[in-house]
Design a protein around this motif. Structure first.
Motif, PDB file in Angstrom:
ATOM      1  N   ARG A  15       0.844  -1.205   0.000  1.00 27.97           N
ATOM      2  CA  ARG A  15       0.000   0.000   0.000  1.00 27.97           C
ATOM      3  C   ARG A  15       0.876   1.252   0.000  1.00 27.97           C
ATOM      4  O   ARG A  15       0.555   2.248  -0.660  1.00 27.97           O
ATOM      5  N   THR A 150      -5.473  -3.460  10.695  1.00 23.11           N
ATOM      6  CA  THR A 150      -6.498  -4.170   9.929  1.00 23.11           C
ATOM      7  C   THR A 150      -6.157  -4.044   8.452  1.00 23.11           C
ATOM      8  O   THR A 150      -5.352  -3.198   8.048  1.00 23.11           O
ATOM      9  N   ASP A 151      -6.775  -4.869   7.632  1.00 27.78           N
ATOM     10  CA  ASP A 151      -6.495  -4.855   6.194  1.00 27.78           C
ATOM     11  C   ASP A 151      -7.409  -3.901   5.430  1.00 27.78           C
ATOM     12  O   ASP A 151      -7.576  -4.038   4.212  1.00 27.78           O
ATOM     13  N   GLU A 152      -7.954  -2.928   6.102  1.00 27.23           N
ATOM     14  CA  GLU A 152      -8.867  -1.981   5.465  1.00 27.23           C
ATOM     15  C   GLU A 152      -8.107  -0.808   4.850  1.00 27.23           C
ATOM     16  O   GLU A 152      -6.964  -0.517   5.213  1.00 27.23           O
ATOM     17  N   ASP A 153      -8.774  -0.113   3.930  1.00 27.98           N
ATOM     18  CA  ASP A 153      -8.182   1.069   3.303  1.00 27.98           C
ATOM     19  C   ASP A 153      -8.137   2.252   4.254  1.00 27.98           C
ATOM     20  O   ASP A 153      -7.233   3.082   4.184  1.00 27.98           O
ATOM     21  N   GLY A 154      -9.118   2.333   5.132  1.00 27.10           N
ATOM     22  CA  GLY A 154      -9.211   3.484   6.021  1.00 27.10           C
ATOM     23  C   GLY A 154      -9.925   4.643   5.357  1.00 27.10           C
ATOM     24  O   GLY A 154     -10.144   4.660   4.146  1.00 27.10           O
ATOM     25  N   ARG A 155     -10.263   5.632   6.166  1.00 22.83           N
ATOM     26  CA  ARG A 155     -11.018   6.792   5.664  1.00 22.83           C
ATOM     27  C   ARG A 155     -10.203   8.080   5.743  1.00 22.83           C
ATOM     28  O   ARG A 155     -10.696   9.148   5.425  1.00 22.83           O
ATOM     29  N   LYS A 169      -7.966   0.216  16.523  1.00 25.22           N
ATOM     30  CA  LYS A 169      -7.491  -0.370  15.269  1.00 25.22           C
ATOM     31  C   LYS A 169      -6.898   0.714  14.377  1.00 25.22           C
ATOM     32  O   LYS A 169      -7.271   1.880  14.458  1.00 25.22           O
ATOM     33  N   ALA A 171      -6.176   1.127  10.228  1.00 26.80           N
ATOM     34  CA  ALA A 171      -6.293   0.574   8.880  1.00 26.80           C
ATOM     35  C   ALA A 171      -4.956   0.682   8.162  1.00 26.80           C
ATOM     36  O   ALA A 171      -4.288   1.722   8.223  1.00 26.80           O
ATOM     37  N   ARG A 172      -4.546  -0.361   7.476  1.00 26.63           N
ATOM     38  CA  ARG A 172      -3.265  -0.343   6.783  1.00 26.63           C
ATOM     39  C   ARG A 172      -3.194   0.782   5.751  1.00 26.63           C
ATOM     40  O   ARG A 172      -2.132   1.360   5.515  1.00 26.63           O
ATOM     41  N   ASP A 174      -4.550   3.740   6.048  1.00 25.55           N
ATOM     42  CA  ASP A 174      -4.224   4.948   6.802  1.00 25.55           C
ATOM     43  C   ASP A 174      -2.754   4.956   7.209  1.00 25.55           C
ATOM     44  O   ASP A 174      -2.085   5.990   7.153  1.00 25.55           O
ATOM     45  N   SER A 197      -6.835   4.634  13.556  1.00 23.64           N
ATOM     46  CA  SER A 197      -7.882   5.101  12.664  1.00 23.64           C
ATOM     47  C   SER A 197      -9.140   5.381  13.487  1.00 23.64           C
ATOM     48  O   SER A 197      -9.536   4.546  14.313  1.00 23.64           O
TER      49      SER A 197
END
Length: 202
Positions: A15, A150-155, A169, A171-172, A174, A197
């Protein structure tokens, strides 16, 4: 800026490479021989280097280095030491000798005061030792200490510092954005910051 990324094919490192491309940098992906590089963005420079046996010239031609690697949860204590402590320290030393301008370390929230009774005690102590070595290296640095990933994109909604919920948590996506920002933002120079995040409102 030519940026060497250790751990470039990992969940966070990949990422980060994409984020560096987006920001107009020239990432140099440090990967082990035989690593799957298919997911790297087209045009990414690949440089072979294993954190357990780094070549002396691995940082040559780079203005910055980001350590986004990790031994992983399935490794034993010996390998954790070799990658997260010894490998990181060796990379810091090579960066300094190569005249690198800035080193950004992806650390962990627990590295500031490692709990010897934690299941992650060896990992956190290794990260702590690497962070302290970086601080004493004379390099311009920034250290990012996220909470559990976490494997999320984040906001892009991120909290830093003492107000971070250590049980929260990060997000990766972020984390990758923060690592990229820390490369050029003078406000990060010499800083060690915890991050999380901010969850979306229910």
């Amino acid at each position: 800026m030519h940026v060497l990324v250790a751990g470039a094919t990992g969940k966070t490192g990949l990422r980060l490479v994409r984020e560096l491309h987006r920001r107009g940098h020239q990432p140099v992906a440090m990967v082990r021989q035989g690593s799957d590089t298919a997911a790297l963005p087209a045009g990414t420079t690949v440089r072979h280097g294993d954190l357990t046996d780094l070549p002396d010239d691995v940082c040559q031609g780079c203005e910055a280095v980001v350590f986004a690697a990790g031994s992983g949860g399935a490794t034993d204590d010996a390998m954790t030491e070799r990658v997260d402590r010894e490998g990181a320290i060796r990379l810091i030393d090579l960066a300094r000798m190569a005249g690198v301008d800035r080193f950004v370390m992806l650390s962990s929230v627990g590295a500031g005061d490692p709990d010897p009774d934690s299941d992650l005690a060896t990992y956190l102590k290794a990260k702590h030792d690497a962070d302290e070595h970086l601080k004493a290296s004379g390099l311009e640095f920034a250290i990012v200490r996220p909470v559990a990933l976490t494997d999320e994109d984040g906001r892009g909604e991120i909290r830093f510092g003492d107000d971070v919920d250590v049980s929260g948590k990060a997000a990766r996506g972020d984390v990758a954005s923060v690592l990229a920002e820390a490369l050029t933002d003078s406000g990060w120079t010499g800083q060690t910051r915890r991050m999380e995040s901010i969850p979306a409102a229910a």
